[in-house]
Write a protein that holds these residues in place. Structure first.
Motif, PDB file in Angstrom:
ATOM      1  N   ALA A 101      53.622 -72.970 -26.260  1.00  0.00           N
ATOM      2  CA  ALA A 101      52.706 -73.001 -27.395  1.00  0.00           C
ATOM      3  C   ALA A 101      53.345 -72.275 -28.568  1.00  0.00           C
ATOM      4  O   ALA A 101      53.958 -71.216 -28.402  1.00  0.00           O
ATOM      5  N   LYS A 102      53.177 -72.855 -29.746  1.00  0.00           N
ATOM      6  CA  LYS A 102      53.724 -72.223 -30.950  1.00  0.00           C
ATOM      7  C   LYS A 102      52.675 -72.281 -32.046  1.00  0.00           C
ATOM      8  O   LYS A 102      52.079 -73.326 -32.303  1.00  0.00           O
ATOM      9  N   LEU A 103      52.459 -71.161 -32.704  1.00  0.00           N
ATOM     10  CA  LEU A 103      51.501 -71.087 -33.798  1.00  0.00           C
ATOM     11  C   LEU A 103      52.254 -71.004 -35.113  1.00  0.00           C
ATOM     12  O   LEU A 103      53.198 -70.228 -35.248  1.00  0.00           O
ATOM     13  N   PHE A 104      51.832 -71.826 -36.051  1.00  0.00           N
ATOM     14  CA  PHE A 104      52.403 -71.746 -37.387  1.00  0.00           C
ATOM     15  C   PHE A 104      51.277 -71.390 -38.368  1.00  0.00           C
ATOM     16  O   PHE A 104      50.252 -72.052 -38.443  1.00  0.00           O
ATOM     17  N   ILE A 105      51.481 -70.303 -39.085  1.00  0.00           N
ATOM     18  CA  ILE A 105      50.486 -69.880 -40.073  1.00  0.00           C
ATOM     19  C   ILE A 105      51.224 -69.430 -41.316  1.00  0.00           C
ATOM     20  O   ILE A 105      52.237 -68.740 -41.225  1.00  0.00           O
ATOM     21  N   PHE A 143      41.480 -68.423 -42.231  1.00  0.00           N
ATOM     22  CA  PHE A 143      42.936 -68.541 -42.141  1.00  0.00           C
ATOM     23  C   PHE A 143      43.235 -69.762 -41.272  1.00  0.00           C
ATOM     24  O   PHE A 143      42.801 -69.828 -40.127  1.00  0.00           O
ATOM     25  N   PHE A 144      43.931 -70.721 -41.838  1.00  0.00           N
ATOM     26  CA  PHE A 144      44.241 -71.950 -41.109  1.00  0.00           C
ATOM     27  C   PHE A 144      45.609 -71.846 -40.443  1.00  0.00           C
ATOM     28  O   PHE A 144      46.529 -71.260 -40.989  1.00  0.00           O
ATOM     29  N   PHE A 145      45.723 -72.411 -39.250  1.00  0.00           N
ATOM     30  CA  PHE A 145      46.999 -72.401 -38.564  1.00  0.00           C
ATOM     31  C   PHE A 145      47.202 -73.746 -37.863  1.00  0.00           C
ATOM     32  O   PHE A 145      46.262 -74.520 -37.668  1.00  0.00           O
ATOM     33  N   LEU A 146      48.455 -73.982 -37.513  1.00  0.00           N
ATOM     34  CA  LEU A 146      48.848 -75.243 -36.895  1.00  0.00           C
ATOM     35  C   LEU A 146      49.401 -74.980 -35.507  1.00  0.00           C
ATOM     36  O   LEU A 146      50.081 -73.974 -35.284  1.00  0.00           O
ATOM     37  N   SER A 147      49.088 -75.854 -34.591  1.00  0.00           N
ATOM     38  CA  SER A 147      49.618 -75.746 -33.232  1.00  0.00           C
ATOM     39  C   SER A 147      50.886 -76.592 -33.140  1.00  0.00           C
ATOM     40  O   SER A 147      50.836 -77.810 -33.330  1.00  0.00           O
ATOM     41  N   LYS A 148      51.997 -75.913 -32.857  1.00  0.00           N
ATOM     42  CA  LYS A 148      53.269 -76.622 -32.702  1.00  0.00           C
ATOM     43  C   LYS A 148      53.794 -76.363 -31.305  1.00  0.00           C
ATOM     44  O   LYS A 148      53.080 -75.892 -30.439  1.00  0.00           O
ATOM     45  N   GLY A 149      55.035 -76.629 -31.062  1.00  0.00           N
ATOM     46  CA  GLY A 149      55.621 -76.387 -29.745  1.00  0.00           C
ATOM     47  C   GLY A 149      55.287 -77.520 -28.791  1.00  0.00           C
ATOM     48  O   GLY A 149      55.024 -78.657 -29.203  1.00  0.00           O
ATOM     49  N   SER A 185      49.522 -76.664 -25.664  1.00  0.00           N
ATOM     50  CA  SER A 185      48.358 -76.392 -26.514  1.00  0.00           C
ATOM     51  C   SER A 185      48.278 -74.909 -26.808  1.00  0.00           C
ATOM     52  O   SER A 185      48.623 -74.061 -25.987  1.00  0.00           O
ATOM     53  N   LEU A 186      47.788 -74.611 -27.996  1.00  0.00           N
ATOM     54  CA  LEU A 186      47.664 -73.224 -28.437  1.00  0.00           C
ATOM     55  C   LEU A 186      46.272 -72.690 -28.092  1.00  0.00           C
ATOM     56  O   LEU A 186      45.273 -73.405 -28.250  1.00  0.00           O
ATOM     57  N   LYS A 187      46.252 -71.474 -27.605  1.00  0.00           N
ATOM     58  CA  LYS A 187      44.948 -70.838 -27.327  1.00  0.00           C
ATOM     59  C   LYS A 187      44.852 -69.544 -28.112  1.00  0.00           C
ATOM     60  O   LYS A 187      45.750 -68.693 -28.046  1.00  0.00           O
TER      61      LYS A 187
END
Lengths: 178, 71
Positions: B29-33, B53-59, B62-64
């Motif tokens: 899981a990777k978080l991009f903010i 604050f918006f962030f994107l799930s990358k990697g 799934s991001l938790k």
């Protein structure tokens, strides 16, 4: 859980203390399953004030916008006055996604002049109540920002009043037989 | 000339494999903010304000968001 490629949000809410004007700095620590990032912080800062009339370079006619259930479909207006010596322009920095329709003055606000900010609840909003805010900035030398709370007050539930049973008046005079 | 081109292509392929290998090793899981702080500016005392604050799930997973704590 946020699927790969999707986006999500973390909303931070700050309740400022009345009667304690001045700067504030708050933060929240976020923990997620990105092992490379670990914990990270989200920070909020600002300046609490007591009187909208005392602000510079713009004063506000009110520090917040409030609707109740009867007025929720109406457009609210906030008057801003330029109390500086330079013409100022405003632009929107942040607003709650999908909640509000905000209209800032297009043209510059000349020194000593007033303009209106118009705010309306988006017709798609079904919330019974909410507390959100929007932030705008002016183009003075320091990029002064203002955050305006917008509140939809929850419905007031009136208590049910049960009517008391009607009792016929009781004759209490004493009758004497002569 | 032909030998030079062949060597360059081989080197390029080797570099790509190595880089790809590194990416595969560091996934999950990777978080991009892009914004981690916000300035409200002036806020009326006694009122509630909020910012998302918006962030994107990358990697590759799934991001938790496991926890959000004040402080």
């Amino acid at each position: 859980m946020v699927a790969v490629g999707d986006s999500a949000e973390v909303e931070l809410i700050y309740s400022s203390t009345k009667g304690h004007g001045g700067p504030f700095n708050k933060s929240a620590t976020v923990t997620c399953n990105d092992n490379d990032r670990g914990n990270f912080q989200l920070a909020l800062k600002g300046k609490s004030y007591e009187n909208p009339d005392s602000l510079t370079p713009l004063t506000l006619s009110a520090g917040a916008v409030t609707w109740d259930q009867q007025t929720r479909s109406k457009e609210a207006k906030l008057v801003v006055k330029n109390v500086s010596k330079s013409a100022l322009k405003m632009h929107l920095i942040s607003q709650p996604y999908g909640y509000l329709k905000i209209s800032l003055p297009d043209a510059d606000i000349k020194p000593g002049k007033e303009k209106e900010i118009k705010v309306k609840i988006d017709s798609s909003v079904k919330d019974v109540e909410f507390k959100k805010s929007f932030t705008f900035e002016v183009n003075d030398s320091t990029g002064t920002r203002y955050t305006v709370p917008t509140i939809l007050a929850k419905p007031v539930i009136m208590p049910q009043i049960q009517s008391a049973p009607v009792v016929a008046p009781h004759d209490t005079t004493t009758k004497t037989n002569k | 000339m032909r030998n030079t081109i062949l060597i360059s292509l081989s080197a390029l392929l080797l570099i790509s494999v190595v880089v790809l290998g590194q990416e595969v090793k560091g996934t999950g899981a990777k978080l991009f903010i892009d914004q981690t702080s916000f300035d409200f500016g002036y806020v009326l005392g006694g009122e509630v304000v909020s910012h998302s604050f918006f962030f994107l799930s990358k990697g590759t997973d799934s991001l938790k968001i496991l926890k959000v704590q004040p402080g």
